[in-house]
Motif scaffolding. Structure first.
Motif, PDB file in Angstrom:
ATOM      1  N   LEU A   1      -2.972  -2.650   3.938  1.00 56.98           N
ATOM      2  CA  LEU A   1      -3.492  -1.313   3.648  1.00 56.98           C
ATOM      3  C   LEU A   1      -2.821  -0.726   2.413  1.00 56.98           C
ATOM      4  O   LEU A   1      -3.471  -0.071   1.584  1.00 56.98           O
ATOM      5  N   ALA A   2      -1.500  -0.965   2.299  1.00 58.86           N
ATOM      6  CA  ALA A   2      -0.778  -0.471   1.123  1.00 58.86           C
ATOM      7  C   ALA A   2      -1.302  -1.111  -0.155  1.00 58.86           C
ATOM      8  O   ALA A   2      -1.416  -0.441  -1.199  1.00 58.86           O
ATOM      9  N   ASN A   3      -1.664  -2.396  -0.096  1.00 58.75           N
ATOM     10  CA  ASN A   3      -2.213  -3.080  -1.275  1.00 58.75           C
ATOM     11  C   ASN A   3      -3.558  -2.486  -1.672  1.00 58.75           C
ATOM     12  O   ASN A   3      -3.841  -2.321  -2.873  1.00 58.75           O
ATOM     13  N   LEU A   4      -4.369  -2.167  -0.678  1.00 58.89           N
ATOM     14  CA  LEU A   4      -5.671  -1.554  -0.984  1.00 58.89           C
ATOM     15  C   LEU A   4      -5.477  -0.185  -1.636  1.00 58.89           C
ATOM     16  O   LEU A   4      -6.202   0.173  -2.571  1.00 58.89           O
TER      17      LEU A   4
ATOM     18  N   TRP B   1     -13.677   1.091   3.906  1.00 59.67           N
ATOM     19  CA  TRP B   1     -12.775   2.241   3.970  1.00 59.67           C
ATOM     20  C   TRP B   1     -13.207   3.326   2.993  1.00 59.67           C
ATOM     21  O   TRP B   1     -13.692   3.037   1.902  1.00 59.67           O
ATOM     22  N   THR B   2     -13.017   4.584   3.368  1.00 56.13           N
ATOM     23  CA  THR B   2     -13.040   5.685   2.415  1.00 56.13           C
ATOM     24  C   THR B   2     -11.595   5.914   1.981  1.00 56.13           C
ATOM     25  O   THR B   2     -10.658   5.562   2.717  1.00 56.13           O
ATOM     26  N   PRO B   3     -11.357   6.476   0.812  1.00 60.35           N
ATOM     27  CA  PRO B   3      -9.975   6.717   0.384  1.00 60.35           C
ATOM     28  C   PRO B   3      -9.176   7.529   1.407  1.00 60.35           C
ATOM     29  O   PRO B   3      -8.010   7.220   1.667  1.00 60.35           O
ATOM     30  N   TYR B   4      -9.802   8.541   1.997  1.00 58.23           N
ATOM     31  CA  TYR B   4      -9.096   9.375   2.990  1.00 58.23           C
ATOM     32  C   TYR B   4      -8.733   8.566   4.232  1.00 58.23           C
ATOM     33  O   TYR B   4      -7.601   8.604   4.707  1.00 58.23           O
ATOM     34  N   ASP B   5      -9.723   7.811   4.778  1.00 56.40           N
ATOM     35  CA  ASP B   5      -9.474   7.023   5.984  1.00 56.40           C
ATOM     36  C   ASP B   5      -8.443   5.923   5.738  1.00 56.40           C
ATOM     37  O   ASP B   5      -7.650   5.588   6.627  1.00 56.40           O
ATOM     38  N   LEU B   6      -8.446   5.368   4.547  1.00 58.19           N
ATOM     39  CA  LEU B   6      -7.496   4.310   4.202  1.00 58.19           C
ATOM     40  C   LEU B   6      -6.065   4.847   4.246  1.00 58.19           C
ATOM     41  O   LEU B   6      -5.176   4.229   4.848  1.00 58.19           O
ATOM     42  N   LYS B   7      -5.852   5.999   3.625  1.00 59.59           N
ATOM     43  CA  LYS B   7      -4.505   6.580   3.615  1.00 59.59           C
ATOM     44  C   LYS B   7      -4.085   7.021   5.018  1.00 59.59           C
ATOM     45  O   LYS B   7      -2.925   6.878   5.405  1.00 59.59           O
ATOM     46  N   ARG B   8      -5.024   7.540   5.773  1.00 59.07           N
ATOM     47  CA  ARG B   8      -4.699   7.967   7.134  1.00 59.07           C
ATOM     48  C   ARG B   8      -4.356   6.763   8.006  1.00 59.07           C
ATOM     49  O   ARG B   8      -3.422   6.812   8.816  1.00 59.07           O
TER      50      ARG B   8
END
Length: 384
Positions: free
Chosen positions: A299-302, A317-324
């Motif tokens: 996830l960190a790589n994405l 993933w959406t950017p928000y969902d990815l970070k969450r």
């Protein structure tokens, strides 16, 4: 907030202070009270050797670092060389009396038993989990090997809470009983550890796992099933192996108190035996925690790709969902590791506390009108 219910010994302390208000200023940090028959015998022994009177005089026995089984010695004056006790008349200190030790069996056993009582009071006050080891087991459905866990809990609690009533013969019997029970507890830890390992192997983890994401596993006869690895890890931390380990540590602590051997080497040996039990349990979790770390790294790589190129392919993933999701991954890993620390490593602090307690001018034992009161001096090293 609901007021905490006082323990029996705390109620006895309150009654004592109500009868003799001046004692409250002298005994500032009481941690235990006992009016067991043995306590009355000790009081009689001190009174007979100092010419004191029950109800009018009491004695303070201080266990000093380096010589934990001796009384403080008067350095000069008429009573030079004698052991000291504080003499109190009607709640006020009147003088310091010299106490000569008499060479009779009662006297020779006196100080070790007082030290045991002092250590017991401080340990019960600080390591309250020993007195609570039966509560959660009684609330579970006990079957098979787990029934042994309830019996082991009862024996440990019986030996520990019976310390104030024990004479030296009973102490020796209970020490043998505790050694046997702790050995049985270690055997049970191994059985339950293998049970947990088997449950873990039955639901193998892939290279990467994620919070809320189901994975499929192959079962017997080509059957398949699914589970959520993060939830499975959380459930694993409630396995009875941790209850058995806690009782193993409690049994080791009780052995030290019953033996009266507070040497650093003896405490360290007991601590090392507990450490050896920890490692195989922790190893069962390692692969799963690493799989969750691998998921967090992916996830960190994405997120890094997205930061470098806003049009980067991040799948569904959406950017928000990815970070969450990344934040939740890290939180789950931290929570599991913290939980394992509390269940395993934190129990080792019992030995560290015992070592500090045995090597400080910490324990005062007051002999008052047929009872024993244990008091601790405020000491920052014991607040950790």
């Amino acid at each position: 907030m609901e007021e905490r219910k006082l323990k029996d010994w705390e109620k006895s302390i309150q009654i004592l202070f109500e009868k003799s208000p001046h004692l409250k200023g002298l005994i500032k940090n009481p941690v235990y009270y006992s009016n067991a028959p043995w306590a009355a015998q000790v009081n009689r022994h001190f009174l007979s050797n100092t010419g004191g009177f029950a109800g009018e005089h009491f004695y303070r026995v201080v266990f000093k670092q380096g010589s934990p089984q001796s009384l403080m010695t008067i350095g000069s004056g008429e009573l030079s060389g004698l052991k000291t006790t504080s003499v109190v008349h009607k709640g006020r200190i009147k003088s310091v009396a010299g106490l000569e030790l008499v060479e009779v069996p009662t006297a020779s056993n006196l100080l070790p038993m007082l030290l045991m009582m002092g250590m017991f009071g401080a340990i019960q006050h600080r390591l309250a989990y020993i007195s609570d080891i039966c509560i959660d087991i009684r609330n579970r459905q006990i079957i098979g090997d787990h029934a042994r866990l309830e019996r082991i809990s009862e024996v440990i609690l019986d030996c520990f809470e019976g310390i104030p009533e024990m004479d030296q013969n009973m102490t020796r019997l209970n020490l043998a009983r505790m050694v046997s029970t702790t050995d049985e507890c270690l055997e049970l830890v191994v059985v339950l550890r293998e049970e947990l390992a088997g449950e873990s192997r039955a639901k193998s983890a892939p290279y990467s796992t994620y919070d809320g994401i189901w994975v499929e596993v192959q079962g017997p006869n080509w059957s398949k099933s699914t589970y959520v690895p993060a939830d499975f890890m959380r459930n694993m931390t409630h396995h009875n192996v941790f209850a058995a380990y806690e009782r193993f540590v409690a049994g080791k602590i009780c052995q030290i108190v019953l033996s009266g051997n507070y040497s650093p080497s003896n405490i360290e040996r007991s601590k090392q035996s507990a450490i050896r039990v920890i490692e195989p349990i922790r190893k069962i979790f390692e692969e799963r925690i690493n799989a969750h770390r691998n998921g967090a790294d992916e996830l960190a790589n994405l997120i890094q790709q997205l930061n470098q190129n806003c049009d980067a392919d991040i799948g569904n993933w959406t950017p928000y969902d990815l970070k969450r999701a990344y934040s939740q991954q890290l939180k789950t890993i931290s929570n599991i590791e913290d939980r394992l620390h509390q269940l395993l490593d934190a129990k080792l602090e019992s030995f560290d506390f015992l070592s500090r307690l045995a090597n400080t001018d910490q324990i005062d034992v007051y002999l008052i009108d047929g009872a024993i009161v244990i008091s601790e001096k405020e000491d920052s090293t014991l607040q950790k």
